[in-house]
Motif scaffolding. Structure first.
Motif, PDB file in Angstrom:
ATOM      1  N   PRO A 322       7.464   3.560   3.893  1.00 18.17           N
ATOM      2  CA  PRO A 322       6.257   4.517   3.404  1.00 18.17           C
ATOM      3  C   PRO A 322       5.252   3.535   2.747  1.00 18.17           C
ATOM      4  CG  PRO A 322       8.134   4.795   1.916  1.00 18.17           C
ATOM      5  CD  PRO A 322       8.695   3.973   3.000  1.00 18.17           C
ATOM      6  N   LEU A 323       5.380   2.213   2.385  1.00 13.16           N
ATOM      7  CA  LEU A 323       4.563   1.717   1.577  1.00 13.16           C
ATOM      8  C   LEU A 323       3.576   0.761   2.390  1.00 13.16           C
ATOM      9  CD1 LEU A 323       3.754   2.064  -1.137  1.00 13.16           C
ATOM     10  CD2 LEU A 323       5.082   0.095  -1.811  1.00 13.16           C
ATOM     11  N   CYS A 324       4.385   0.053   3.416  1.00 10.79           N
ATOM     12  CA  CYS A 324       3.684  -1.137   4.334  1.00 10.79           C
ATOM     13  C   CYS A 324       3.587  -0.764   5.636  1.00 10.79           C
ATOM     14  CB  CYS A 324       4.107  -2.413   3.733  1.00 10.79           C
ATOM     15  SG  CYS A 324       5.816  -2.751   4.290  1.00 10.79           S
ATOM     16  N   THR A 483       9.228  11.270  -7.595  1.00 15.76           N
ATOM     17  CA  THR A 483       8.158  12.155  -6.611  1.00 15.76           C
ATOM     18  C   THR A 483       8.312  11.601  -5.096  1.00 15.76           C
ATOM     19  OG1 THR A 483       6.259  10.382  -6.820  1.00 15.76           O
ATOM     20  CG2 THR A 483       6.727  12.259  -8.762  1.00 15.76           C
ATOM     21  N   ARG A 484       7.849  12.550  -4.465  1.00 16.03           N
ATOM     22  CA  ARG A 484       7.851  12.376  -2.826  1.00 16.03           C
ATOM     23  C   ARG A 484       6.923  11.291  -2.406  1.00 16.03           C
ATOM     24  NH1 ARG A 484      10.974  15.870  -0.140  1.00 16.03           N
ATOM     25  NH2 ARG A 484       9.604  16.196   1.609  1.00 16.03           N
ATOM     26  N   ASP A 485       5.745  11.291  -3.108  1.00 17.20           N
ATOM     27  CA  ASP A 485       4.501  10.400  -2.597  1.00 17.20           C
ATOM     28  C   ASP A 485       4.023  10.025  -3.855  1.00 17.20           C
ATOM     29  OD1 ASP A 485       2.403   9.380  -1.699  1.00 17.20           O
ATOM     30  OD2 ASP A 485       1.615  11.172  -0.666  1.00 17.20           O
ATOM     31  N   PRO A 486       4.533   8.900  -4.444  1.00 15.06           N
ATOM     32  CA  PRO A 486       3.804   8.154  -5.713  1.00 15.06           C
ATOM     33  C   PRO A 486       2.185   7.854  -5.536  1.00 15.06           C
ATOM     34  CG  PRO A 486       5.868   7.092  -4.868  1.00 15.06           C
ATOM     35  CD  PRO A 486       5.685   8.100  -3.924  1.00 15.06           C
ATOM     36  N   MET A 487       2.078   7.646  -4.307  1.00 15.32           N
ATOM     37  CA  MET A 487       0.678   7.341  -4.173  1.00 15.32           C
ATOM     38  C   MET A 487      -0.477   8.437  -4.315  1.00 15.32           C
ATOM     39  SD  MET A 487       0.631   4.018  -3.749  1.00 15.32           S
ATOM     40  CE  MET A 487       2.199   3.884  -4.350  1.00 15.32           C
ATOM     41  N   ALA A 488       0.108   9.710  -4.146  1.00 13.26           N
ATOM     42  CA  ALA A 488      -0.486  10.956  -4.202  1.00 13.26           C
ATOM     43  C   ALA A 488      -0.512  11.395  -5.756  1.00 13.26           C
ATOM     44  CB  ALA A 488      -0.099  12.114  -3.482  1.00 13.26           C
ATOM     45  N   GLU A 489       0.532  10.984  -6.300  1.00 12.49           N
ATOM     46  CA  GLU A 489       0.430  11.108  -7.724  1.00 12.49           C
ATOM     47  C   GLU A 489      -0.396  10.265  -8.630  1.00 12.49           C
ATOM     48  OE1 GLU A 489       2.525  13.253  -9.213  1.00 12.49           O
ATOM     49  OE2 GLU A 489       3.447  14.133  -7.347  1.00 12.49           O
TER      50      GLU A 489
END
Length: 650
Positions: A322-324, A483-489
């Motif tokens: 989900p990161l790269c 969290t489900r989406d660390p980037m959104a956080e």
């Protein structure tokens, strides 16, 4: 028996330990405040210091001031004169909660109290666990009302166990204004074995049997010492028997049985332990074992939740990172739930290209609800309170990250839980307003306690729009991995920060060597709750991609030396799960026995793991690798406004 002489050191250690422990407990005992049971002994306490009657002290001497509420465990009736003395002491010291310790408390009861509370630090240590002698507690009506437990709504206390639980709650609501006081000359009724057992359960929770097993092991060692090497065995026994005299002679507590207890301790101790261990009471399960009551009530709920199987608790596995976006994935850990022992198997996958570790398959929203249920609140709340309140070192280290960089004004702690960090950080930054955000009801409890000034309940990305530019500091401590989406956080944090604001993050380090060595028994994997474990490098890239600068990082000093200790605990919890869990089959008597036996057998390993953690921590703190890291980032400042058009001369 010459070959056994090499074991003499065991009883030397027991002797030295008994004397050292007596000195330790004596220092605690002498730090206790004291009042007299006789008003005549302290005439100044009868008035307000200016010759007038103190507020609430009636001339008849019978009525207590309405600003105070008394709770007694039924073991002792507190005379009105003593109540006035204690209330006046509380007003003079600025206290909201006072636990009454009878000056004529029994030897073993007094020593048990001093083992769990240090009066030298109890008042100022905001996270110290509430403690009681099991006699009475007086609390201000302000705290009582804030707790939402007005005196008329209280049911009768069933005994010392209930009183201890209530005292622990009061300490949380008055963390810096709670203390103990010894009442000279006041004698406590001796607790029955069932009452003593109830108090042990309340003090120590799930591990209360250790309060019986450890002393029993000591008796066995002393007996073996006398049989094997009688001289040093008798020396160790003598030091242990004289321990109460060394502890209490000339101190505020003068046990009623001090004159004979040291002589008969070797005989009375084992007898009392057997009576406590075998004690049964009709009210014991209801009064002192709240987990069992809750488990019975929750069992139908969990049976219904599990009736449809586990498939709906998981999403489909994803083939890419989900990161790269890389498809080069490998399994890092495959494990059951070693924490709550709920059903299911969980997989953490590591990306071979960017080294990101993530849960795969990920829990669905329904799965998150199921596995979080009764962990941070409900059935598991008290146990988590013990864990989060066991030390304030990490909280202070986090707060100090801003030293010399910024004076915070409004601070939002995301994933605040009950607000433990905010409570301690407020000591470091007394002029800062601390707000907390969390998804669970714990944040509302934090606001009621006063540990946060404002409690915000909800998902951070969803409420961030209402808080745009509202804070100059945002912190996320062991939050992003849940969290489900660390980037959104991170995007949400940037939204609520004012220009030039600071973002403080603490996370477990997925590159820690302990993760490889301990495998599924490394507690920071924390399945099934941890969904993403970001490495420091990946987190730095993420914050820089959002226009933020990395101001500082910490690794060694952020380390929490618990890896081996919690690894042993996870193994023990797998071999002998806690009985009476509503999501597991109903327990039998041998499940309780197995739990106790496994815990006792693991005691040496717990001790060894603890010592190894502390020694290794001395090395780790000097290096750039640890089990935890911190990152402090700063958002970009607004650009200077550009003046257009001609510049007019002054």
């Amino acid at each position: 028996m010459t070959h056994l002489a090499t074991w003499d050191w065991v009883w030397w250690i027991l002797a030295i330990g008994a004397l050292g422990n007596a000195i330790r407990l004596r220092r605690r005992c002498t730090a206790l405040s004291r009042v007299s049971a006789s008003p005549a002994a302290h005439p100044a306490n009868a008035g307000g210091g200016d010759g007038t009657i103190a507020p609430g002290v009636g001339s008849s001497g019978e009525a207590c001031h309405p600003e105070w509420v008394w709770h007694e465990a039924g073991s002792l009736e507190i005379p009105p004169s003593v109540r006035r003395q204690v209330e006046q002491h509380a007003r003079h010291e600025g206290l909201d909660v006072v636990d009454v310790v009878p000056g004529r408390l029994g030897v073993e009861a007094a020593m048990a109290l001093l083992r769990v509370v240090d009066p030298r630090t109890f008042r100022k240590r905001r996270l110290a666990l509430g403690a009681t002698a099991g006699t009475a507690v007086v609390v201000s009506t302000g705290v009582e009302k804030r707790l939402g437990m007005a005196s008329e709504s209280h049911g009768p206390l069933r005994g010392p166990g209930d009183l201890h639980r209530r005292s622990a709650q009061y300490k949380r609501y008055a963390p810096a204004t709670t203390d103990l006081v010894v009442v000279d000359g006041l004698a406590a009724r001796r607790l029955t074995p069932a009452e003593t057992k109830a108090l042990m359960r309340a003090r120590f929770g799930a591990v209360w049997p250790l309060a019986i097993v450890i002393p029993a092991g000591l008796y066995v060692l002393l007996g073996v010492g006398i049989a094997v090497t009688w001289l040093w065995g008798l020396v160790a026994l003598a030091c242990w028997c004289v321990q109460p005299v060394l502890t209490f002679a000339g101190t505020p507590i003068r046990p009623v049985d001090l004159w004979y207890r040291p002589l008969l301790r070797w005989l009375l101790g084992p007898i009392e332990l057997v009576r406590i261990a075998t004690a049964r009471s009709k009210d014991e399960t209801v009064a002192t074992s709240s987990n069992r009551v809750d488990a019975r009530a929750l069992r139908p709920v969990y049976e219904e939740l599990l009736a449809g199987g586990l498939d709906r608790f998981f999403e489909a596995p994803r083939p890419d990172c989900p990161l790269c976006g890389s498809h080069r994935l490998e399994v890092e850990v495959r494990t059951p739930d070693l924490l709550q022992r709920k059903p299911g198997e969980f997989v953490l996958t590591r990306c071979e290209d960017c080294s990101h570790v993530f849960q795969n398959p990920r829990l669905s929203l329904e799965g998150l609800d199921f596995y979080y249920k009764d962990f941070y609140d409900g059935l598991g709340e008290e146990q988590l309170e013990l864990v989060f309140g066991s030390s304030d070192t990490s909280y202070r280290g986090r707060a100090a990250m801003l030293d010399g960089r910024h004076q915070p004004r409004r601070w939002l702690d995301v994933g605040a839980g009950h607000g433990h960090f905010c409570l301690i950080a407020a000591e470091h930054w007394p002029d800062t307003c601390f707000d907390g955000l969390d998804m669970s009801a714990s944040i509302e409890e934090a606001a009621h306690r006063g540990w946060v000034q404002r409690g915000i309940r909800g998902m951070f990305p969803e409420v961030a729009g209402e808080l745009t530019g509202h804070y100059d500091v945002v912190s996320m401590h062991h939050y992003l991995e849940h969290t489900r989406d660390p980037m959104a956080e991170l995007d949400a944090a940037l939204d609520v920060l004012e220009p030039g604001g600071y973002l403080l993050i603490e996370l477990p380090d997925p590159d820690s060597i302990y993760g490889r060595l301990l495998g599924k028994y490394w507690v920071p994997w924390f399945q099934p709750q941890h969904q993403h474990l970001l490495s420091l490098g990946n987190l730095e890239k993420a914050v820089r991609a959002r226009g933020m600068s990395v101001e500082a990082t910490e690794r060694g000093v952020a380390s929490q030396p618990v890896d081996l200790l919690f690894g042993v605990w996870l193994l023990v919890n797998r071999l002998a799960p806690a009985p009476d869990l509503p999501w597991r089959p109903p327990s039998r008597w041998y499940d309780h026995l197995r739990r106790d036996v496994v815990f006792v057998a693991a005691l040496p390993f717990f001790l060894l793991a603890f010592l190894c953690d502390q020694v290794l921590a001395l090395v780790i703190r000097r290096r750039r690798r640890s089990n935890t890291y911190r990152l402090l980032a700063r958002s970009a400042l607004l650009p200077e406004p550009v003046v257009s058009g001609p510049v007019q001369a002054r």
